[in-house]
Design a protein around this motif. Structure first.
Motif, PDB file in Angstrom:
ATOM      1  N   GLU A   1       0.869  -1.184   0.000  1.00 39.86           N
ATOM      2  CA  GLU A   1       0.000   0.000   0.000  1.00 39.86           C
ATOM      3  C   GLU A   1       0.903   1.230   0.000  1.00 39.86           C
ATOM      4  O   GLU A   1       1.702   1.420   0.918  1.00 39.86           O
ATOM      5  CB  GLU A   1      -0.918   0.014   1.214  1.00 39.86           C
TER       6      GLU A   1
ATOM      7  N   THR B   1       1.466   5.580  -0.999  1.00 46.34           N
ATOM      8  CA  THR B   1       0.867   6.906  -1.175  1.00 46.34           C
ATOM      9  C   THR B   1       1.836   7.793  -1.942  1.00 46.34           C
ATOM     10  O   THR B   1       3.045   7.791  -1.669  1.00 46.34           O
ATOM     11  CB  THR B   1       0.549   7.547   0.188  1.00 46.34           C
TER      12      THR B   1
ATOM     13  N   THR C   1      -1.616  12.754  -6.291  1.00 49.63           N
ATOM     14  CA  THR C   1      -2.255  12.138  -7.462  1.00 49.63           C
ATOM     15  C   THR C   1      -1.508  10.865  -7.830  1.00 49.63           C
ATOM     16  O   THR C   1      -0.341  10.917  -8.240  1.00 49.63           O
ATOM     17  CB  THR C   1      -2.268  13.093  -8.666  1.00 49.63           C
ATOM     18  N   ALA C   2      -2.171   9.745  -7.705  1.00 50.05           N
ATOM     19  CA  ALA C   2      -1.563   8.461  -8.043  1.00 50.05           C
ATOM     20  C   ALA C   2      -1.713   8.193  -9.537  1.00 50.05           C
ATOM     21  O   ALA C   2      -2.688   8.632 -10.164  1.00 50.05           O
ATOM     22  CB  ALA C   2      -2.220   7.343  -7.252  1.00 50.05           C
TER      23      ALA C   2
ATOM     24  N   PRO D   1      -3.832   2.638 -12.464  1.00 51.99           N
ATOM     25  CA  PRO D   1      -3.399   1.263 -12.173  1.00 51.99           C
ATOM     26  C   PRO D   1      -2.739   0.580 -13.378  1.00 51.99           C
ATOM     27  O   PRO D   1      -1.784  -0.184 -13.208  1.00 51.99           O
ATOM     28  CB  PRO D   1      -4.706   0.570 -11.783  1.00 51.99           C
TER      29      PRO D   1
ATOM     30  N   GLN E   1      -5.152  -1.641  -7.233  1.00 56.06           N
ATOM     31  CA  GLN E   1      -6.447  -1.073  -6.889  1.00 56.06           C
ATOM     32  C   GLN E   1      -6.251   0.319  -6.300  1.00 56.06           C
ATOM     33  O   GLN E   1      -5.402   0.512  -5.426  1.00 56.06           O
ATOM     34  CB  GLN E   1      -7.159  -1.986  -5.888  1.00 56.06           C
ATOM     35  N   SER E   2      -7.030   1.265  -6.776  1.00 56.43           N
ATOM     36  CA  SER E   2      -6.959   2.628  -6.264  1.00 56.43           C
ATOM     37  C   SER E   2      -7.955   2.799  -5.139  1.00 56.43           C
ATOM     38  O   SER E   2      -9.133   2.459  -5.275  1.00 56.43           O
ATOM     39  CB  SER E   2      -7.259   3.624  -7.395  1.00 56.43           C
ATOM     40  N   THR E   3      -7.491   3.321  -3.992  1.00 53.52           N
ATOM     41  CA  THR E   3      -8.381   3.545  -2.846  1.00 53.52           C
ATOM     42  C   THR E   3      -8.541   5.026  -2.529  1.00 53.52           C
ATOM     43  O   THR E   3      -9.101   5.388  -1.517  1.00 53.52           O
ATOM     44  CB  THR E   3      -7.841   2.828  -1.600  1.00 53.52           C
TER      45      THR E   3
ATOM     46  N   SER F   1      -7.340   9.280  -4.283  1.00 52.20           N
ATOM     47  CA  SER F   1      -6.631  10.002  -5.340  1.00 52.20           C
ATOM     48  C   SER F   1      -5.125   9.813  -5.267  1.00 52.20           C
ATOM     49  O   SER F   1      -4.422   9.948  -6.266  1.00 52.20           O
ATOM     50  CB  SER F   1      -6.961  11.497  -5.250  1.00 52.20           C
ATOM     51  N   ASP F   2      -4.608   9.464  -4.076  1.00 52.07           N
ATOM     52  CA  ASP F   2      -3.153   9.371  -3.923  1.00 52.07           C
ATOM     53  C   ASP F   2      -2.651   8.017  -3.442  1.00 52.07           C
ATOM     54  O   ASP F   2      -1.466   7.843  -3.176  1.00 52.07           O
ATOM     55  CB  ASP F   2      -2.672  10.447  -2.934  1.00 52.07           C
ATOM     56  N   THR F   3      -3.538   7.021  -3.332  1.00 46.45           N
ATOM     57  CA  THR F   3      -3.159   5.747  -2.724  1.00 46.45           C
ATOM     58  C   THR F   3      -3.464   4.576  -3.657  1.00 46.45           C
ATOM     59  O   THR F   3      -4.518   4.541  -4.288  1.00 46.45           O
ATOM     60  CB  THR F   3      -3.899   5.541  -1.387  1.00 46.45           C
ATOM     61  N   LEU F   4      -2.529   3.632  -3.702  1.00 41.66           N
ATOM     62  CA  LEU F   4      -2.704   2.409  -4.484  1.00 41.66           C
ATOM     63  C   LEU F   4      -2.448   1.187  -3.611  1.00 41.66           C
ATOM     64  O   LEU F   4      -1.569   1.205  -2.748  1.00 41.66           O
ATOM     65  CB  LEU F   4      -1.737   2.379  -5.677  1.00 41.66           C
TER      66      LEU F   4
END
Length: 300
Positions: free
Chosen positions: A43, A45, A50-51, A54, A72-74, A76-79
């Motif tokens: 996980e 950030t 802005t991530a 995917p 998976q995007s959770t 705007s800035d986290t994957l």
């Protein structure tokens, strides 16, 4: 309300729900997560807020030689990234490559890795936990209902209905895994054991009412007595299961965020199935068994 008399309709409804899922399961299999197969979970950030998409991250992993990757995007800035098993050095190398490719600073919020051997051990223990729970239910019900005839049947029918609920959950997970990208992880196991617990609880309530009425309405045919007992417990089942727990889980599924949505939906459907099977499957199976025994005795 003749619920038992329409039992074949309810059996058919269950088959219509379970069979398509098992067809999907037979063709594509159950999508096991790294908790069971082994792998790495990451996980991250992005400092800019802005991530990347995917697909871009999957492409970067692919260039590094890793093909079995889910992103998976959770926010705007986290994957959330799931991949095959990565050593610490390999994971850090991927992070460095992402920082270079996306010109952004990355913070690791969570990083877990599970080896394939550990994953297989978890899977075996999960199946063992379900088997032990089923055996404990049979023993408990057979002991608690020892004062009435064929007490063992009540335990077996509870297991049959519990297996129905497990089949519904697995069917849902197989369909969700293929079409929605769901994965069977430790939260799935938690949901499954919770469904089993709630399911058995409701069935014991129904069976206990049958036991009480067996001493009160001794001259009633068994099928009529069982139907009367179900009707008596119908309001309790709906109020305690559907009107309280289900509404909470529906809210969690809608507003709880993407990380809890799959867990909430599985619980939502599983607990609904538990209530359904308590009313329409468990007692009906008991009546079918009793009728078959009576017919066999009549022939003899």
């Amino acid at each position: 309300m003749n619920i038992i008399g329409k039992r074949n309709i309810f059996f058919a409804i269950s088959l219509l729900i379970i069979v398509p899922g098992f067809i999907v399961l037979a063709i594509w299999g159950l999508p096991l997560s790294i908790d069971f197969t082994g792998g790495s979970y990451l996980e991250i950030t992005f400092e800019s807020g802005t991530a990347p998409a995917p697909a871009q991250v999957i492409e970067l992993y692919s260039q590094a030689g890793y093909t079995d990757v889910q992103v998976q995007s959770t926010g705007s800035d986290t994957l959330l990234i799931r991949s095959e098993y990565l050593e610490d050095d390999a994971r850090q190398s991927i992070i460095n490559q992402m920082e270079t490719a996306f010109s952004d600073k990355i913070e690791i919020r969570q990083a877990d890795s599970v080896g394939p051997t550990v994953g297989r051990e978890v899977a075996v223990r999960a199946m063992g936990a379900v088997a032990v729970a089923a055996l404990a239910v049979v023993i408990y019900i057979a002991f608690a209902f020892r004062g009435i005839a064929h007490a063992f049947r009540y335990g077996v029918c509870a297991i049959i209905a519990m297996a129905h609920d497990v089949a519904v959950v697995i069917s849902l997970s197989a369909i969700g895994g293929h079409f929605l990208g769901w994965q069977v992880d430790s939260l799935f196991l938690t949901a499954l054991l919770t469904v089993i617990g709630f399911s058995v609880q409701d069935k014991i309530v129904v069976f206990d009412r049958i036991r009480e009425n067996s001493n009160i309405y001794r001259k009633l045919p068994f099928e009529t007595l069982v139907n009367h007992s179900i009707v008596q417990t119908l309001q309790r089942s709906i109020n305690t299961q559907l009107m309280t727990v289900e509404f909470m889980l529906l809210a969690l599924a809608l507003f709880g965020g993407v990380t809890l949505r799959e867990f909430a939906i599985i619980l939502l459907v599983g607990l609904f199935s538990g209530t359904y099977s308590s009313i329409f499957i468990a007692a009906s199976a008991l009546v079918v068994w009793e009728n078959k025994t009576s017919q066999a005795k009549a022939i003899v």
